[in-house]
Each structure stands twice: as C-alpha cells, then as structure tokens.
Design a protein around this motif. Structure first.
Motif, PDB file in Angstrom:
ATOM      1  N   THR A   2       0.830  -1.194   0.000  1.00 40.85           N
ATOM      2  CA  THR A   2       0.000   0.000   0.000  1.00 40.85           C
ATOM      3  C   THR A   2       0.865   1.244   0.000  1.00 40.85           C
ATOM      4  O   THR A   2       0.582   2.191  -0.731  1.00 40.85           O
ATOM      5  N   ARG A   3       1.929   1.216   0.803  1.00 40.66           N
ATOM      6  CA  ARG A   3       2.814   2.389   0.871  1.00 40.66           C
ATOM      7  C   ARG A   3       3.398   2.719  -0.499  1.00 40.66           C
ATOM      8  O   ARG A   3       3.469   3.877  -0.897  1.00 40.66           O
ATOM      9  N   ALA A   4       3.817   1.684  -1.239  1.00 40.23           N
ATOM     10  CA  ALA A   4       4.380   1.904  -2.576  1.00 40.23           C
ATOM     11  C   ALA A   4       3.325   2.486  -3.514  1.00 40.23           C
ATOM     12  O   ALA A   4       3.622   3.391  -4.311  1.00 40.23           O
ATOM     13  N   LEU A   5       2.095   1.984  -3.424  1.00 35.97           N
ATOM     14  CA  LEU A   5       1.017   2.531  -4.250  1.00 35.97           C
ATOM     15  C   LEU A   5       0.744   3.985  -3.901  1.00 35.97           C
ATOM     16  O   LEU A   5       0.504   4.809  -4.793  1.00 35.97           O
ATOM     17  N   VAL A   6       0.776   4.301  -2.608  1.00 35.53           N
ATOM     18  CA  VAL A   6       0.537   5.679  -2.170  1.00 35.53           C
ATOM     19  C   VAL A   6       1.596   6.605  -2.756  1.00 35.53           C
ATOM     20  O   VAL A   6       1.276   7.673  -3.309  1.00 35.53           O
ATOM     21  N   PHE A  60      -1.269  13.105   2.316  1.00 38.69           N
ATOM     22  CA  PHE A  60      -1.072  11.951   3.198  1.00 38.69           C
ATOM     23  C   PHE A  60       0.408  11.858   3.538  1.00 38.69           C
ATOM     24  O   PHE A  60       1.256  11.728   2.663  1.00 38.69           O
ATOM     25  N   ASP A  61       0.717  11.917   4.847  1.00 40.01           N
ATOM     26  CA  ASP A  61       2.123  11.961   5.268  1.00 40.01           C
ATOM     27  C   ASP A  61       2.654  10.641   5.815  1.00 40.01           C
ATOM     28  O   ASP A  61       3.818  10.543   6.186  1.00 40.01           O
ATOM     29  N   GLY A  62       1.813   9.633   5.896  1.00 39.87           N
ATOM     30  CA  GLY A  62       2.278   8.322   6.328  1.00 39.87           C
ATOM     31  C   GLY A  62       2.451   8.153   7.822  1.00 39.87           C
ATOM     32  O   GLY A  62       2.937   7.124   8.278  1.00 39.87           O
ATOM     33  N   ARG A  63       2.046   9.148   8.623  1.00 41.05           N
ATOM     34  CA  ARG A  63       2.174   9.000  10.084  1.00 41.05           C
ATOM     35  C   ARG A  63       1.205   7.966  10.629  1.00 41.05           C
ATOM     36  O   ARG A  63       1.426   7.404  11.694  1.00 41.05           O
ATOM     37  N   SER A  64       0.117   7.736   9.916  1.00 43.07           N
ATOM     38  CA  SER A  64      -0.825   6.689  10.315  1.00 43.07           C
ATOM     39  C   SER A  64      -0.965   5.728   9.138  1.00 43.07           C
ATOM     40  O   SER A  64      -0.467   5.989   8.044  1.00 43.07           O
ATOM     41  N   ALA A  65      -1.660   4.639   9.381  1.00 42.65           N
ATOM     42  CA  ALA A  65      -1.909   3.694   8.293  1.00 42.65           C
ATOM     43  C   ALA A  65      -2.803   4.366   7.257  1.00 42.65           C
ATOM     44  O   ALA A  65      -3.666   5.186   7.598  1.00 42.65           O
ATOM     45  N   PHE A  66      -2.616   4.016   5.998  1.00 48.90           N
ATOM     46  CA  PHE A  66      -3.428   4.598   4.937  1.00 48.90           C
ATOM     47  C   PHE A  66      -4.906   4.315   5.193  1.00 48.90           C
ATOM     48  O   PHE A  66      -5.755   5.183   5.007  1.00 48.90           O
ATOM     49  N   SER A  67      -5.229   3.095   5.660  1.00 47.45           N
ATOM     50  CA  SER A  67      -6.624   2.743   5.925  1.00 47.45           C
ATOM     51  C   SER A  67      -7.217   3.612   7.037  1.00 47.45           C
ATOM     52  O   SER A  67      -8.393   3.970   6.978  1.00 47.45           O
ATOM     53  N   SER A  68      -6.421   3.995   8.032  1.00 49.84           N
ATOM     54  CA  SER A  68      -6.904   4.896   9.093  1.00 49.84           C
ATOM     55  C   SER A  68      -7.218   6.269   8.511  1.00 49.84           C
ATOM     56  O   SER A  68      -8.213   6.898   8.872  1.00 49.84           O
ATOM     57  N   TRP A  69      -6.369   6.718   7.615  1.00 51.08           N
ATOM     58  CA  TRP A  69      -6.577   8.009   6.959  1.00 51.08           C
ATOM     59  C   TRP A  69      -7.855   7.968   6.118  1.00 51.08           C
ATOM     60  O   TRP A  69      -8.661   8.901   6.146  1.00 51.08           O
ATOM     61  N   VAL A  70      -8.069   6.857   5.407  1.00 48.64           N
ATOM     62  CA  VAL A  70      -9.282   6.690   4.602  1.00 48.64           C
ATOM     63  C   VAL A  70     -10.515   6.682   5.503  1.00 48.64           C
ATOM     64  O   VAL A  70     -11.534   7.296   5.179  1.00 48.64           O
ATOM     65  N   ALA A 143      -6.991   1.031  17.754  1.00 48.94           N
ATOM     66  CA  ALA A 143      -7.184   1.358  16.338  1.00 48.94           C
ATOM     67  C   ALA A 143      -8.259   2.431  16.182  1.00 48.94           C
ATOM     68  O   ALA A 143      -8.113   3.362  15.380  1.00 48.94           O
ATOM     69  N   ALA A 144      -9.328   2.320  16.954  1.00 50.61           N
ATOM     70  CA  ALA A 144     -10.388   3.338  16.909  1.00 50.61           C
ATOM     71  C   ALA A 144      -9.840   4.691  17.358  1.00 50.61           C
ATOM     72  O   ALA A 144     -10.186   5.731  16.789  1.00 50.61           O
ATOM     73  N   ALA A 145      -8.983   4.677  18.366  1.00 48.24           N
ATOM     74  CA  ALA A 145      -8.393   5.929  18.859  1.00 48.24           C
ATOM     75  C   ALA A 145      -7.558   6.598  17.776  1.00 48.24           C
ATOM     76  O   ALA A 145      -7.613   7.819  17.601  1.00 48.24           O
ATOM     77  N   GLU A 146      -6.800   5.794  17.041  1.00 41.47           N
ATOM     78  CA  GLU A 146      -5.978   6.351  15.965  1.00 41.47           C
ATOM     79  C   GLU A 146      -6.859   6.996  14.899  1.00 41.47           C
ATOM     80  O   GLU A 146      -6.589   8.101  14.443  1.00 41.47           O
ATOM     81  N   ILE A 147      -7.931   6.328  14.534  1.00 41.81           N
ATOM     82  CA  ILE A 147      -8.838   6.847  13.509  1.00 41.81           C
ATOM     83  C   ILE A 147      -9.534   8.109  13.987  1.00 41.81           C
ATOM     84  O   ILE A 147      -9.668   9.083  13.246  1.00 41.81           O
TER      85      ILE A 147
END
Length: 170
Positions: A2-6, A60-70, A143-147
């Motif tokens: 995912t990171r490479a795709l981002v 998107f700066d990558g500090r969190s998971a891409f899915s959390s950002w979504v 995980a909920a806290a991160e989101i």
C-alpha cells in the motif's frame, strides 16, 4: 505494498491511485453504510470520498496507516452529509431489512438489530463513532483511537457512555 502505491499515486500515477481506490472501496462503502444506514447515501459518500482522496492524496504523510486516513476522510464525509440533512426530517433505513420469507425468529432478530443500529446512529457523535468502530468494524480501542484522533482511554470512555445512553434509548 500500500505504501508503494501511495507514493506512486502521490507522484501522479493514475493506475496506482486506481489500485488504491479498488483496494479500499469496500471499506469506504461499508463504513458509510454502517454510519448512515442508507444504501443511496452510502454510495454518494463513497463516490465523494474517492474524489476527496484524489484531491488529498498529496497531503497523506504516512504517520498513520493509509486505511486509518481513509476512515477519517470517510467519517468526515458522513458527518458532512448528516449536517447537511439535519434540517430535513430524514428517515434512516433499518440496518437489517426484514424480509417476509424469513422465519419469525429471524424477523425478530433482524428487527432488533435494526432498532439497535438506529439507536446507535442517534448517539452523540463521539459515542456513535466509537461504538461503530469498535463493534461494527471490530476494531480495537487503540485502532479506533488512531482513527478518531483521540486517546485509547477516551475511546473506552465513549463506549462506556454509549452503553449507558443506549440503555435509555432501548
């Protein structure tokens, strides 16, 4: 992967962006459906989120998971829709539809589930988000806290308060 795709999408690679959308569309749609309880609204939100992702991918700066950002973008889109319709008397469809061919016990269970999720959608925003992330999305409190952008203990507090509120609503 995912990171490479981002990174590729951030550099203007439309195919990489398309792959990201394809990989995350079910998550976006499912989350929107659970939050608003209406298929049409969920589809509109999912489309809106895809457009927003295209506009915001560079941030998107990558500090969190891409899915959390979504998730965060999806939740914000849901809130935007809810704010825009708050003046109208909007009827939320049941989370689980009751079909006439279902057995009586299944109908009762589906009706109860629908009533529960309708009540969850009426909770205060933070409580609703915490409950849906933890119970509907089956995420950990961390995980909920991160989101949600809050501390894990705060998620636990919101879930606890939601339980108390739901007892009063049901």
């Amino acid at each position: 992967m995912t990171r490479a795709l981002v990174v590729r999408a951030q550099n203007g690679d439309a195919q990489a962006f398309g792959e990201l959308i394809a990989d995350h569309y079910d998550l976006i749609h499912r989350t929107a459906w659970k939050w608003c309880g209406n298929r049409t609204d969920a589809e509109d939100i999912a489309q809106d989120v895809c457009v927003k992702l295209g506009q915001a991918i560079a941030q998107f700066d990558g500090r969190s998971a891409f899915s959390s950002w979504v998730y965060r973008i999806t939740l914000n889109a849901v809130r935007d829709l809810q704010r825009s319709t708050v003046r109208r008397a909007r009827h939320a469809d049941a989370y689980a539809e009751v079909a006439p061919e279902q057995q009586a016990a299944e109908q009762e269970e589906a009706a109860t589930s629908g009533q529960l999720w309708q009540a969850v959608r009426r909770l205060p925003e933070k409580q609703r988000d915490a409950v849906l992330l933890v119970y509907a999305e089956d995420l950990s409190h961390a995980a909920a806290a991160e989101i949600m952008g809050i501390k894990e203990a705060t998620v636990s507090f919101h879930v606890h308060e939601a339980r108390k509120t739901l007892r009063g609503l049901l």
